[in-house]
Design a protein around this motif. Structure first.
Motif, short mmCIF file in Angstrom:
data_model
loop_
_atom_site.label_atom_id
_atom_site.label_comp_id
_atom_site.label_asym_id
_atom_site.label_seq_id
_atom_site.Cartn_x
_atom_site.Cartn_y
_atom_site.Cartn_z
N VAL A 128 36.46 42.39 27.98
CA VAL A 128 37.24 41.34 28.63
C VAL A 128 38.59 41.19 27.94
CG1 VAL A 128 35.17 40.08 29.38
CG2 VAL A 128 36.26 39.46 27.23
N ASN A 129 39.51 40.51 28.59
CA ASN A 129 40.84 40.27 28.00
C ASN A 129 40.73 39.41 26.75
OD1 ASN A 129 42.04 41.72 30.02
ND2 ASN A 129 42.77 39.94 31.17
N ASP A 157 45.01 49.59 32.10
CA ASP A 157 44.98 48.16 32.44
C ASP A 157 46.29 47.83 33.15
OD1 ASP A 157 44.74 45.46 32.73
OD2 ASP A 157 44.47 45.01 30.60
N ARG A 160 46.75 43.18 33.86
CA ARG A 160 47.20 42.14 32.93
C ARG A 160 48.69 42.28 32.66
NH1 ARG A 160 47.59 41.74 27.26
NH2 ARG A 160 46.58 43.78 26.95
N GLY A 212 40.51 44.05 31.88
CA GLY A 212 39.48 43.18 31.33
C GLY A 212 39.15 42.02 32.24
N ARG A 213 39.94 41.86 33.31
CA ARG A 213 39.63 40.78 34.24
C ARG A 213 40.25 41.08 35.60
NH1 ARG A 213 41.81 36.06 31.88
NH2 ARG A 213 43.67 36.17 33.17
N ASN A 216 36.93 38.83 40.22
CA ASN A 216 35.56 38.46 39.84
C ASN A 216 34.89 39.63 39.12
OD1 ASN A 216 34.27 40.26 41.80
ND2 ASN A 216 35.02 38.81 43.34
N LYS A 217 33.71 39.35 38.58
CA LYS A 217 33.00 40.33 37.77
C LYS A 217 32.63 41.58 38.57
CE LYS A 217 28.69 39.74 36.33
NZ LYS A 217 27.56 39.03 35.76
N LEU A 220 35.60 43.88 38.94
CA LEU A 220 35.90 44.53 37.67
C LEU A 220 34.94 45.69 37.42
CD1 LEU A 220 37.29 44.82 34.93
CD2 LEU A 220 35.82 43.00 34.05
N GLN A 257 28.56 39.50 26.83
CA GLN A 257 29.48 40.53 27.33
C GLN A 257 28.87 41.92 27.17
OE1 GLN A 257 33.22 39.92 25.25
NE2 GLN A 257 33.17 37.76 25.81
#
Length: 329
Positions: A128-129, A157, A160, A212-213, A216-217, A220, A257
């Motif tokens: 994750v971030n 990435d 971000r 990292g984000r 939603n999960k 990702l 995580q």
């Protein structure tokens, strides 16, 4: 000779001493809260009984070792006490440190990076971030380059803000090339181009950053799966490592995580960052034991060379260093 004294002897060479000093200083907060409590417990109790084990259990849980792991450790220590007929708590001290080391390193090769001797090595970083993923990539690039390897970084990435710029700064510091697209680009396309560039430049190692984000999960995890498929298609057998980066200061969140990413990305190893900033370094034990994921590196400071290859004996020695003399009193 006690287990700790054997470790002290083992790390008496200059190179080992430098490395063990980093573990000792990096684990100071955990040592001050955990190891000294254990030492105090051993000195306070006159005999090994149920009350002794209950207090030891509380200390371990307080260090974020995790309930399941703690129960296993306590059961194993009870077996040792029974088998060896140990009555004096101080005589159990060596068994405690030995069990922790055994739990952290189940096989000799567990903690070593899977670097290919023939062809390019691809390492995918997930997490994750805010856990220090990009920083870890930069520090590892610096390490590998110092070992004489040609390293390329993939700026995967693209979501971000500032992630690409941050990786470029680390690329400059480490003296390695960074392959990038614009912000918001398709991460899988960035990884594809990075693989082609790494092949044409005859790179030894390709380190891939990832988002990292997302919204939603599920999105990702789907994105990470897509990136992984591109790598597998372009280089059979790759990625050779999928390293999950977690922030040790978040304790049980780090465990959650590890569970989430482990289910979706076939994580092969862990990098625990900011271990020097927490008194709850026991999370290393919890993740290693409960999820059976080896720890490959730990972050023990801010400097570029403070990313240390994980060594179970160094970790345990760093955890209890300075207490062995007290224990011998």
């Amino acid at each position: 000779m006690s287990f700790l004294k054997r470790l002290k002897e083992k790390f008496s060479t200059q190179q080992s001493e430098e490395s063990s000093e980093k573990f000792k200083s990096g684990l100071e907060k955990t040592r001050n809260s955990f190891s000294f409590k254990v030492n105090d417990l051993l000195k306070r109790f006159r005999k090994v009984d149920e009350e002794f084990f209950e207090e030891l259990e509380e200390i371990l849980i307080g260090a974020d070792v995790g309930v399941h792991t703690v129960l296993d450790i306590i059961d194993q220590l009870k077996d040792v006490a029974r088998t060896k007929n140990i009555q004096n708590p101080m005589d159990l001290r060596s068994a405690i440190t030995e069990k922790l080391a055994e739990m952290l390193q189940k096989e000799e090769s567990d903690n070593k990076l899977n670097i290919q001797t023939d062809g390019m090595t691809v390492i995918l970083f997930v997490g994750v971030n805010g856990v220090g993923k990009t920083t870890t990539i930069g520090k590892l690039a610096h390490q590998l380059k110092n070992e004489g390897k040609k390293v390329i970084l993939a700026a995967g990435d693209t979501f971000r803000a500032g992630a690409i710029d941050q990786l470029e700064v680390w690329g400059e510091r480490a003296g390695v090339d960074v392959i990038k697209h614009h912000e918001g680009a398709d991460p899988a396309a960035v990884i594809y181009d990075s693989i082609q560039a790494a092949k044409s430049r005859k790179a030894d190692v390709l380190l891939c950053d990832t988002a990292g984000r997302l919204q939603n999960k599920v999105n990702l995890m789907n994105e990470l799966s897509k990136v992984k498929r591109v790598i597998e298609r372009e280089i059979p057998g790759a990625p050779h490592e999928v390293l999950l980066v977690v922030d040790a200061t978040t304790g049980q969140n780090a465990m959650n995580q590890a569970k989430t990413f482990g289910q979706s990305t076939d994580v092969t190893g862990l990098v625990l960052t900011k271990l020097d900033g927490t008194a709850k370094g026991g999370i290393v034990l919890a993740i290693r034991h409960e999820l059976d994921i080896p720890v490959k590196f730990v972050g023990l400071g801010e400097k570029i060379d403070d990313l240390q290859e994980f060594d179970a004996d160094q970790f345990v020695y760093g955890l209890f260093a300075g207490t062995e003399e007290e224990g011998a009193e």
